[in-house]
Design a protein around this motif. Structure first.
Motif, PDB file in Angstrom:
ATOM      1  N   HIS A 277      18.830  -9.297  29.917  1.00 13.44           N
ATOM      2  CA  HIS A 277      18.273  -8.992  31.244  1.00 13.44           C
ATOM      3  C   HIS A 277      16.938  -9.713  31.436  1.00 13.44           C
ATOM      4  CE1 HIS A 277      21.420  -6.309  32.214  1.00 13.44           C
ATOM      5  NE2 HIS A 277      21.025  -5.273  31.493  1.00 13.44           N
ATOM      6  N   ALA A 278      16.106  -9.716  30.371  1.00  9.10           N
ATOM      7  CA  ALA A 278      14.807 -10.398  30.427  1.00  9.10           C
ATOM      8  C   ALA A 278      14.989 -11.891  30.645  1.00  9.10           C
ATOM      9  CB  ALA A 278      14.015 -10.125  29.147  1.00  9.10           C
ATOM     10  N   TRP A 279      15.963 -12.483  29.954  1.00 11.92           N
ATOM     11  CA  TRP A 279      16.232 -13.910  30.130  1.00 11.92           C
ATOM     12  C   TRP A 279      16.697 -14.226  31.546  1.00 11.92           C
ATOM     13  CZ3 TRP A 279      19.328 -14.549  24.935  1.00 11.92           C
ATOM     14  CH2 TRP A 279      18.405 -14.679  23.884  1.00 11.92           C
ATOM     15  N   LYS A 280      17.582 -13.373  32.067  1.00 11.62           N
ATOM     16  CA  LYS A 280      18.083 -13.601  33.427  1.00 11.62           C
ATOM     17  C   LYS A 280      16.972 -13.485  34.463  1.00 11.62           C
ATOM     18  CE  LYS A 280      22.815 -12.098  32.457  1.00 11.62           C
ATOM     19  NZ  LYS A 280      23.840 -11.044  32.694  1.00 11.62           N
ATOM     20  N   ALA A 281      15.935 -12.705  34.133  1.00  7.12           N
ATOM     21  CA  ALA A 281      14.788 -12.561  35.034  1.00  7.12           C
ATOM     22  C   ALA A 281      13.817 -13.728  34.910  1.00  7.12           C
ATOM     23  CB  ALA A 281      14.070 -11.245  34.768  1.00  7.12           C
ATOM     24  N   GLY A 282      14.107 -14.672  33.999  1.00  5.63           N
ATOM     25  CA  GLY A 282      13.274 -15.872  33.872  1.00  5.63           C
ATOM     26  C   GLY A 282      12.276 -15.858  32.748  1.00  5.63           C
ATOM     27  N   PHE A 283      12.294 -14.827  31.881  1.00  2.00           N
ATOM     28  CA  PHE A 283      11.354 -14.766  30.767  1.00  2.00           C
ATOM     29  C   PHE A 283      11.892 -15.568  29.579  1.00  2.00           C
ATOM     30  CE2 PHE A 283      10.221 -11.171  33.333  1.00  2.00           C
ATOM     31  CZ  PHE A 283       8.838 -11.079  33.220  1.00  2.00           C
ATOM     32  N   ASP A 284      11.025 -16.403  29.016  1.00  3.57           N
ATOM     33  CA  ASP A 284      11.326 -17.243  27.863  1.00  3.57           C
ATOM     34  C   ASP A 284      12.600 -18.063  28.076  1.00  3.57           C
ATOM     35  OD1 ASP A 284      11.107 -18.397  25.353  1.00  3.57           O
ATOM     36  OD2 ASP A 284      12.086 -16.725  24.325  1.00  3.57           O
ATOM     37  N   PRO A 285      12.620 -18.949  29.058  1.00  2.00           N
ATOM     38  CA  PRO A 285      13.821 -19.771  29.303  1.00  2.00           C
ATOM     39  C   PRO A 285      14.176 -20.667  28.124  1.00  2.00           C
ATOM     40  CG  PRO A 285      11.934 -20.576  30.582  1.00  2.00           C
ATOM     41  CD  PRO A 285      11.525 -19.258  30.000  1.00  2.00           C
ATOM     42  N   LEU A 310       8.999  -7.363  25.996  1.00  2.00           N
ATOM     43  CA  LEU A 310       7.862  -6.514  26.366  1.00  2.00           C
ATOM     44  C   LEU A 310       7.225  -6.982  27.675  1.00  2.00           C
ATOM     45  CD1 LEU A 310       6.207  -6.006  22.854  1.00  2.00           C
ATOM     46  CD2 LEU A 310       7.587  -4.364  24.135  1.00  2.00           C
ATOM     47  N   ARG A 311       7.158  -8.296  27.880  1.00  2.00           N
ATOM     48  CA  ARG A 311       6.616  -8.818  29.141  1.00  2.00           C
ATOM     49  C   ARG A 311       7.549  -8.477  30.311  1.00  2.00           C
ATOM     50  NH1 ARG A 311       4.094 -14.845  27.848  1.00  2.00           N
ATOM     51  NH2 ARG A 311       2.621 -14.187  26.213  1.00  2.00           N
ATOM     52  N   TYR A 312       8.843  -8.493  30.063  1.00  2.00           N
ATOM     53  CA  TYR A 312       9.813  -8.114  31.095  1.00  2.00           C
ATOM     54  C   TYR A 312       9.570  -6.677  31.555  1.00  2.00           C
ATOM     55  CZ  TYR A 312      14.382  -6.752  33.023  1.00  2.00           C
ATOM     56  OH  TYR A 312      15.393  -6.262  33.818  1.00  2.00           O
ATOM     57  N   PHE A 313       9.146  -5.824  30.605  1.00  2.00           N
ATOM     58  CA  PHE A 313       8.828  -4.437  30.946  1.00  2.00           C
ATOM     59  C   PHE A 313       7.427  -4.289  31.543  1.00  2.00           C
ATOM     60  CE2 PHE A 313      11.907  -3.284  27.355  1.00  2.00           C
ATOM     61  CZ  PHE A 313      12.954  -3.117  28.250  1.00  2.00           C
ATOM     62  N   GLY A 314       6.662  -5.401  31.584  1.00  2.00           N
ATOM     63  CA  GLY A 314       5.350  -5.377  32.221  1.00  2.00           C
ATOM     64  C   GLY A 314       4.175  -5.255  31.278  1.00  2.00           C
ATOM     65  N   LEU A 315       4.397  -5.457  29.961  1.00  2.00           N
ATOM     66  CA  LEU A 315       3.319  -5.335  28.975  1.00  2.00           C
ATOM     67  C   LEU A 315       2.748  -6.705  28.618  1.00  2.00           C
ATOM     68  CD1 LEU A 315       5.025  -2.702  26.706  1.00  2.00           C
ATOM     69  CD2 LEU A 315       3.062  -2.306  28.158  1.00  2.00           C
ATOM     70  N   PRO A 431      -0.436  -2.413  32.592  1.00  2.00           N
ATOM     71  CA  PRO A 431       0.686  -3.319  32.894  1.00  2.00           C
ATOM     72  C   PRO A 431       0.206  -4.626  33.528  1.00  2.00           C
ATOM     73  CG  PRO A 431       1.083  -1.098  33.758  1.00  2.00           C
ATOM     74  CD  PRO A 431      -0.354  -1.160  33.354  1.00  2.00           C
ATOM     75  N   ILE A 432       1.059  -5.636  33.462  1.00  2.00           N
ATOM     76  CA  ILE A 432       0.769  -6.919  34.092  1.00  2.00           C
ATOM     77  C   ILE A 432       0.782  -6.745  35.611  1.00  2.00           C
ATOM     78  CG2 ILE A 432       1.547  -9.310  34.366  1.00  2.00           C
ATOM     79  CD1 ILE A 432       2.999  -9.034  31.694  1.00  2.00           C
ATOM     80  N   PRO A 433      -0.238  -7.217  36.329  1.00  2.00           N
ATOM     81  CA  PRO A 433      -0.225  -7.130  37.802  1.00  2.00           C
ATOM     82  C   PRO A 433       0.995  -7.838  38.383  1.00  2.00           C
ATOM     83  CG  PRO A 433      -2.406  -7.740  37.002  1.00  2.00           C
ATOM     84  CD  PRO A 433      -1.480  -7.808  35.821  1.00  2.00           C
ATOM     85  N   SER A 434       1.598  -7.267  39.396  1.00  2.00           N
ATOM     86  CA  SER A 434       2.837  -7.804  39.968  1.00  2.00           C
ATOM     87  C   SER A 434       2.672  -9.231  40.501  1.00  2.00           C
ATOM     88  CB  SER A 434       3.326  -6.889  41.093  1.00  2.00           C
ATOM     89  OG  SER A 434       2.316  -6.739  42.092  1.00  2.00           O
ATOM     90  N   ASP A 435       1.457  -9.574  40.970  1.00  2.00           N
ATOM     91  CA  ASP A 435       1.257 -10.911  41.518  1.00  2.00           C
ATOM     92  C   ASP A 435       1.053 -11.967  40.424  1.00  2.00           C
ATOM     93  OD1 ASP A 435      -1.151  -9.732  40.796  1.00  2.00           O
ATOM     94  OD2 ASP A 435      -2.309 -10.897  42.242  1.00  2.00           O
ATOM     95  N   LYS A 436       0.964 -11.535  39.142  1.00  2.00           N
ATOM     96  CA  LYS A 436       0.762 -12.475  38.035  1.00  2.00           C
ATOM     97  C   LYS A 436       1.937 -12.487  37.058  1.00  2.00           C
ATOM     98  CE  LYS A 436      -4.307 -12.202  38.139  1.00  2.00           C
ATOM     99  NZ  LYS A 436      -5.527 -11.930  37.350  1.00  2.00           N
ATOM    100  N   ILE A 437       3.006 -11.786  37.403  1.00  2.00           N
ATOM    101  CA  ILE A 437       4.118 -11.657  36.468  1.00  2.00           C
ATOM    102  C   ILE A 437       4.761 -13.003  36.146  1.00  2.00           C
ATOM    103  CG2 ILE A 437       5.901 -11.251  38.216  1.00  2.00           C
ATOM    104  CD1 ILE A 437       5.540  -9.295  34.919  1.00  2.00           C
ATOM    105  N   ASP A 438       4.805 -13.919  37.126  1.00  2.00           N
ATOM    106  CA  ASP A 438       5.415 -15.233  36.889  1.00  2.00           C
ATOM    107  C   ASP A 438       4.645 -16.052  35.858  1.00  2.00           C
ATOM    108  OD1 ASP A 438       7.477 -14.736  38.626  1.00  2.00           O
ATOM    109  OD2 ASP A 438       6.502 -15.685  40.351  1.00  2.00           O
ATOM    110  N   GLN A 439       3.339 -15.819  35.758  1.00  2.00           N
ATOM    111  CA  GLN A 439       2.519 -16.554  34.805  1.00  2.00           C
ATOM    112  C   GLN A 439       2.829 -16.158  33.359  1.00  2.00           C
ATOM    113  OE1 GLN A 439      -1.614 -16.026  35.855  1.00  2.00           O
ATOM    114  NE2 GLN A 439      -1.227 -16.358  38.043  1.00  2.00           N
ATOM    115  N   TRP A 440       3.464 -14.997  33.172  1.00  2.00           N
ATOM    116  CA  TRP A 440       3.750 -14.496  31.832  1.00  2.00           C
ATOM    117  C   TRP A 440       5.174 -14.800  31.375  1.00  2.00           C
ATOM    118  CZ3 TRP A 440       0.372 -11.761  28.554  1.00  2.00           C
ATOM    119  CH2 TRP A 440      -0.895 -11.517  29.101  1.00  2.00           C
TER     120      TRP A 440
END
Length: 450
Positions: A277-285, A310-315, A431-440
Motif C-alpha cells: 500500500h505504501a509503495w502504491k502511494a508513491g513511497f520509496d519507488p 512508517l512515513r506512509y503512516f505519517g511518521l 506527524p508529517i504535515p500534510s503539505d510536506k508528505i510528498d517530500q518524504w
C-alpha cells in the motif's frame, strides 16, 4: 585428424569418466561436466580464514556468519551444528580454511563434499505443502502432501514445517489441525503468538549500579516479537517493525495513524500488504522497483522498507548509514565506533528531551540480519548496546530479565564488525504535515564513515 578422447576428467573431484557414454555429470561426485581449458594447471588457492566470534557461528553449507541465537542459517536455512567435531580444515582457534570454490557464485568451502551440498542449493528445490484432510495417523487416511516450491510464502512455510513435525511424530494430529485452523483465521488479527511483553520493565528495575553500570538509557516500553516457523530465516525485518510499532501504539494520536487505526500489531503477511500500500502511494519507488511484489513471498526487507511504511503512516522516520573501516591484518573490519557513539547520543538526547516523554527504539540493520536497539549503558567506561533480537526466544529473554541476567541483551563495541550498518529512528512523535508528505516519499540517508 583429431579424434574425440574416450575419457574426460571432472574439474572438481578429478575422476576419469567415460566419454563414450555421453554422460553430462561426473560418475563419482555427480557434478555437471565443465569444459576444461587447454593446459589447465591445478593450483591450490591460498586459504581464506574466517574468525568466528563467540556470538556467531559459520554455516558449513554457504559460509554465512549467523547470530548465535539463530538455529537455522539465515541465508540457506541449513541447521546449526552445535556439537560438530573439528575437522582437519578447522584449527584449534575455531577458524575455517576455505579452499574449494563454487564455479557459479565463487563461494569458498572447506571440503569437496560441502561444495556438492552447496551446489545443490543453486538448483530449484521442492518442498511440501500440507493439506489437512485426514483424521488420524492411519496409513490409509494420512495427510495429503502436495508438491510446492520451497520458496513459498509465510503460510506455505508454516504448513511445511508443521507437516514435517506431524510426520516425525513431534505433534499430534489434533494439534496440527488446531494450529492450521488458527493460522488460516489469523490474517486480519493481532499477532499475539510471537509477542512477549514485560521484558523492558524488568530491565528497568534491574540494579544497574551494583553491576558496575555508571549510566544507562532505555527506550519506552517495547514488546519483543520473535520469528516463527513461518518466517524463520527471512522475517527479522518485519519483526523489528512490529517491535517499533508496539511502542508507537502507546500514543493515542499515533494509534489512529498506524495500520488504519486498527489499534494492534498485524501479522507478517498483513505487514507485506501494508508495505505494498505504501509503495502504491508513491513511497520509496526505488525499493518497489527492486523488490517487486512482497505478498506471498519470502523476500527480505530492510531499513528503507521500514522507513517507507512508517512515513506512509505519517511518521518522520529517518535513516543513517554507518560504514566500517577495513582491518587488513585480520581480513575483517574494525568495530564501528561511529555507530555506537551515535546510538549513545540518540538515547541520551531523547531521554533528556521533554523529560523522556518520547524515546522510541531504533531499528538496526546489517547484512543478513536486523535487531531493535532498546537502550544503551556505560559500564566500566565502555559503552554497550542493549538489543532485542527477533531470532531469540521471547520466553527465554523474559526469564533472563527476571533473574537480572542482562548479558543476553548487551553487546559491546567489539560485536559491531560488519562492513556496513543502517538505522531507522524517529525522534519526534509529531506527524508529517500534510503539505510536506510528498517530500518524504523518496528515501534518502545520511552516511557516516568510521
Amino acid at each position: 585428424n583429431q579424434t574425440m578422447s574416450s575419457t574426460w576428467i571432472c574439474n572438481f573431484c578429478t575422476n576419469i569418466n567415460n566419454n563414450k557414454a555421453n554422460e553430462k555429470t561426473c560418475a563419482t561426485c555427480t557434478l555437471p561436466r565443465v569444459a576444461r581449458k587447454k593446459a589447465t594447471k591445478i593450483v591450490k588457492k591460498p586459504a581464506i580464514t574466517i574468525v568466528i566470534d563467540d556470538d556467531e557461528w559459520v554455516c558449513l553449507a554457504c559460509t554465512f556468519r549467523n547470530n548465535s541465537c539463530s538455529e537455522l542459517c539465515e541465508v540457506c536455512l541449513t541447521p546449526k551444528e552445535t556439537k560438530r567435531k573439528k575437522t582437519s580444515h578447522e584449527s584449534k582457534r575455531g577458524e575455517l580454511f576455505l579452499n574449494y570454490e563454487c564455479y557459479l557464485c565463487e563461494t569458498l568451502l572447506p571440503t569437496c563434499k560441502l561444495l556438492k551440498e552447496h551446489l545443490e542449493l543453486h538448483k530449484e528445490q521442492e518442498s511440501v505443502y500440507v493439506d489437512i484432510t485426514s483424521k488420524s495417523r492411519d496409513p490409509n487416511n494420512k495427510v495429503n502432501v502436495r508438491s510446492k516450491s520451497k520458496f513459498g510464502d509465510y503460510y506455505a512455510q508454516y504448513e511445511t514445517v508443521l507437516g514435517q513435525q506431524y510426520e516425525q511424530g513431534f505433534i499430534s494430529f489434533q494439534i496440527l489441525e488446531q494450529t492450521m485452523i488458527q493460522l488460516k483465521n489469523s490474517h486480519n488479527k493481532e499477532d499475539e503468538d510471537t509477542r512477549k511483553t514485560g521484558i523492558l520493565p524488568l530491565l528497568r528495575k534491574f540494579d544497574h549500579a551494583s553491576r558496575g553500570v555508571q549510566e544507562y538509557f532505555l527506550s519506552g516500553d517495547v514488546d519483543h516479537y520473535q520469528t516463527s516457523i513461518g518466517d524463520d530465516g527471512w522475517g527479522c525485518g518485519y519483526r523489528n517493525i512490529q517491535m517499533l510499532s508496539s511502542y508507537l501504539l502507546k500514543f493515542s494520536h499515533l494509534k489512529r495513524l498506524l495500520f488504519g487505526g486498527c489499534g494492534f500489531i498485524p501479522t507478517v503477511p498483513k505487514l507485506q500488504e501494508w508495505l505494498e500500500h505504501a509503495w502504491k502511494a508513491g513511497f520509496d519507488p526505488q525499493g518497489h522497483l527492486e523488490l517487486g511484489n512482497l505478498v506471498s513471498s519470502r523476500k527480505w526487507i530492510g531499513t528503507t522498507e521500514c522507513a517507507a511504511l512508517l512515513r506512509y503512516f505519517g511518521l518522520c522516520a529517518k535513516i543513517v548509514d554507518f560504514v566500517s573501516s577495513p582491518d587488513p591484518s585480520r581480513r575483517r573490519y574494525f568495530p564501528n565506533k561511529s555507530l555506537v557513539n551515535w546510538l549513545w547520543s540518540y538515547f541520551q538526547k531523547q531521554t533528556r528531551k521533554n523529560s523522556g516523554s518520547f524515546v522510541a527504539p531504533v531499528y538496526l540493520q546489517h547484512q543478513g540480519h536486523s535487531r531493535t536497539v532498546v537502550g544503551m549503558e556505560k559500564r566500566r567506561n565502555e559503552i554497550n548496546v542493549i538489543l532485542f533480537d527477533p531470532s531469540a526466544d521471547g520466553n527465554y529473554l523474559y526469564e533472563e530479565a527476571k533473574k537480572g541476567h542482562i548479558i543476553c541483551f548487551r553487546k559491546d563495541l567489539s560485536h559491531f564488525r560488519e562492513p556496513k550498518y543502517q538505522v531507522v529512528y524517529i525522534e519526534d512523535c509529531n506527524p508529517i504535515p500534510s503539505d510536506k508528505i510528498d517530500q518524504w516519499k523518496k528515501i534518502e540517508s545520511v552516511v557516516l564513515r568510521d
